[in-house]
Write a protein that holds these residues in place. Structure first.
Motif, PDB file in Angstrom:
ATOM      1  N   ARG A   1       0.980  -1.331  -0.107  1.00 22.37           N
ATOM      2  CA  ARG A   1       0.060   0.013   0.181  1.00 22.37           C
ATOM      3  C   ARG A   1       0.840   1.283  -0.097  1.00 22.37           C
ATOM      4  NH1 ARG A   1      -4.414   1.576   4.589  1.00 22.37           N
ATOM      5  NH2 ARG A   1      -5.085   3.589   3.846  1.00 22.37           N
ATOM      6  N   PHE A   2       1.894   1.194   0.548  1.00 18.20           N
ATOM      7  CA  PHE A   2       2.867   2.411   0.804  1.00 18.20           C
ATOM      8  C   PHE A   2       4.023   2.455   0.015  1.00 18.20           C
ATOM      9  CE2 PHE A   2       0.929   1.687   5.041  1.00 18.20           C
ATOM     10  CZ  PHE A   2       0.274   3.040   5.250  1.00 18.20           C
ATOM     11  N   ARG A   3       3.952   1.274  -1.083  1.00 11.30           N
ATOM     12  CA  ARG A   3       5.002   1.465  -1.930  1.00 11.30           C
ATOM     13  C   ARG A   3       4.931   2.648  -2.927  1.00 11.30           C
ATOM     14  NH1 ARG A   3       5.973  -0.584  -7.137  1.00 11.30           N
ATOM     15  NH2 ARG A   3       7.706  -1.576  -7.465  1.00 11.30           N
ATOM     16  N   PRO A   4       5.936   3.357  -3.273  1.00 17.77           N
ATOM     17  CA  PRO A   4       6.260   4.396  -4.017  1.00 17.77           C
ATOM     18  C   PRO A   4       5.893   3.910  -5.433  1.00 17.77           C
ATOM     19  CG  PRO A   4       8.246   3.977  -3.246  1.00 17.77           C
ATOM     20  CD  PRO A   4       7.472   3.094  -2.377  1.00 17.77           C
ATOM     21  N   ARG A   5       5.170   4.674  -6.327  1.00 21.37           N
ATOM     22  CA  ARG A   5       5.195   4.352  -7.546  1.00 21.37           C
ATOM     23  C   ARG A   5       6.479   3.891  -8.447  1.00 21.37           C
ATOM     24  NH1 ARG A   5       1.840   8.207 -11.459  1.00 21.37           N
ATOM     25  NH2 ARG A   5       3.618   9.522 -10.760  1.00 21.37           N
ATOM     26  N   GLU A   6       7.412   4.792  -8.115  1.00 24.29           N
ATOM     27  CA  GLU A   6       8.785   4.509  -8.669  1.00 24.29           C
ATOM     28  C   GLU A   6       9.641   3.102  -8.408  1.00 24.29           C
ATOM     29  OE1 GLU A   6       7.472   8.603  -8.600  1.00 24.29           O
ATOM     30  OE2 GLU A   6       7.634   7.214  -7.027  1.00 24.29           O
ATOM     31  N   GLY A   7       9.034   2.644  -6.958  1.00 22.84           N
ATOM     32  CA  GLY A   7       9.809   1.481  -6.525  1.00 22.84           C
ATOM     33  C   GLY A   7      10.598   1.797  -5.291  1.00 22.84           C
ATOM     34  N   TRP A   8      10.661   0.554  -4.576  1.00 28.16           N
ATOM     35  CA  TRP A   8      11.680   1.181  -3.438  1.00 28.16           C
ATOM     36  C   TRP A   8      13.175   1.338  -3.588  1.00 28.16           C
ATOM     37  CZ3 TRP A   8       9.063   2.149   0.644  1.00 28.16           C
ATOM     38  CH2 TRP A   8       7.920   1.547   1.077  1.00 28.16           C
ATOM     39  N   LEU A   9      13.785   0.737  -4.997  1.00 26.48           N
ATOM     40  CA  LEU A   9      15.131   0.837  -5.112  1.00 26.48           C
ATOM     41  C   LEU A   9      15.346   2.425  -5.574  1.00 26.48           C
ATOM     42  CD1 LEU A   9      17.600  -0.245  -5.918  1.00 26.48           C
ATOM     43  CD2 LEU A   9      17.015  -0.557  -8.257  1.00 26.48           C
ATOM     44  N   VAL A  10      14.375   3.174  -6.180  1.00 28.70           N
ATOM     45  CA  VAL A  10      14.653   4.579  -6.381  1.00 28.70           C
ATOM     46  C   VAL A  10      14.619   5.356  -5.208  1.00 28.70           C
ATOM     47  CG1 VAL A  10      13.606   6.632  -7.399  1.00 28.70           C
ATOM     48  CG2 VAL A  10      13.759   4.354  -8.787  1.00 28.70           C
ATOM     49  N   LEU A  11      13.788   4.832  -4.249  1.00 32.88           N
ATOM     50  CA  LEU A  11      13.693   5.549  -3.004  1.00 32.88           C
ATOM     51  C   LEU A  11      14.800   5.373  -2.074  1.00 32.88           C
ATOM     52  CD1 LEU A  11      12.049   7.160  -0.749  1.00 32.88           C
ATOM     53  CD2 LEU A  11      11.004   4.971  -0.047  1.00 32.88           C
ATOM     54  N   ALA A  12      15.371   4.064  -2.090  1.00 31.30           N
ATOM     55  CA  ALA A  12      16.742   3.698  -1.425  1.00 31.30           C
ATOM     56  C   ALA A  12      17.862   4.492  -1.856  1.00 31.30           C
ATOM     57  CB  ALA A  12      16.796   2.175  -1.318  1.00 31.30           C
ATOM     58  N   VAL A  13      18.021   4.304  -3.254  1.00 33.47           N
ATOM     59  CA  VAL A  13      19.079   5.184  -3.763  1.00 33.47           C
ATOM     60  C   VAL A  13      19.104   6.623  -3.603  1.00 33.47           C
ATOM     61  CG1 VAL A  13      20.342   5.580  -5.937  1.00 33.47           C
ATOM     62  CG2 VAL A  13      19.545   3.335  -5.580  1.00 33.47           C
ATOM     63  N   ALA A  14      17.904   7.254  -3.577  1.00 29.14           N
ATOM     64  CA  ALA A  14      17.755   8.646  -3.469  1.00 29.14           C
ATOM     65  C   ALA A  14      18.092   8.922  -2.036  1.00 29.14           C
ATOM     66  CB  ALA A  14      16.600   9.255  -3.821  1.00 29.14           C
TER      67      ALA A  14
END
Length: 236
Positions: A1-14
């Motif tokens: 539900r809280f997964r960003p549309r861009e995916g967790w990998l993009v969030l983690a790298v940012a």
């Protein structure tokens, strides 16, 4: 539900890129209160991410980011968050704690301004620490905004990279902070660019292979690793 549309990998790298900048600033230790950068940078990135996902007008979003940035920086530097021992004694003890710490913060800031206006040197660091905290907040928030709202990650990454370069140049920080930043920035830019393409393909009903993303990760990760190695080998 809280997964960003861009995916967790993009969030983690940012988030890792933001931590590269804050880690380098903390490693230099500009002031005794430099830890404020770690708190404000992470907070600014998360709030910037949340507001970037909301259908808010850009001016309203940045007004909220500015107000919350000032609040978070003051909470840390003025020590407005009372410890548990103070909270146990109730409201009056907590209010007295806030008054004392606020008065101390204002006194330290006022002594710095008085010294500046009189052209005298000052050893007071609270105002510079406030500037560091706000810089970390706005840089991280803009990075989140450019990635998740504008889909133009190079804008935010350029601002973060410039701050990291200034920090390393004047603070003589270790070069591997910048090397890690370069590698991660390349990977993030490739990921966000692919996401923008994928959204365009889905909007136009174009058929495409899901294996493209895997190939992108392989080649993007390889390019990032090569750049990281080169950055470590080159002179500072």
């Amino acid at each position: 539900r809280f997964r960003p549309r861009e995916g967790w990998l993009v969030l983690a790298v940012a988030l890792a890129l933001v931590m590269c900048v804050t880690g380098a600033a903390l490693a230099v230790g500009w002031t005794p209160e430099a830890r404020v950068v770690g708190v404000t940078a992470v907070g600014g990135f998360l709030l910037g991410l949340v507001l970037a996902k909301r259908p808010l007008d850009g001016r309203l979003a940045w007004l909220l980011l500015t107000l919350y940035g000032l609040l978070v920086a003051l909470i840390v530097l003025a020590r407005w968050l009372p410890p548990t021992a103070v909270l146990r004694y109730g409201w009056w003890a907590t209010a007295n704690y806030w008054r004392q710490n606020t008065a101390l913060f204002l006194d330290r800031a006022a002594s710095w301004f008085v010294a500046v206006f009189r052209g005298n040197p000052s050893q007071e660091t609270i105002v510079f620490s406030l500037g560091l905290g706000l810089a970390g907040w706005f840089l991280a928030a803009y990075a989140a905004w450019s990635i998740f709202r504008q889909r133009r990650p190079l804008l935010g990454l350029t601002a973060l990279g410039f701050a990291l370069a200034v920090n390393n140049y004047f603070g003589l920080a270790e070069i591997w902070w910048l090397a890690a930043f370069v590698g991660l920035a390349v990977l993030l830019a490739a990921l966000v660019y692919y996401i923008a393409l994928e959204e365009e393909w889905q909007r136009t009903g174009m058929d495409y292979s899901a294996e493209i993303k895997l190939e992108l990760l392989i080649f993007g990760g390889g390019t990032a690793a090569v750049l990281l190695i080169l950055a470590m080998m080159l002179p500072a």
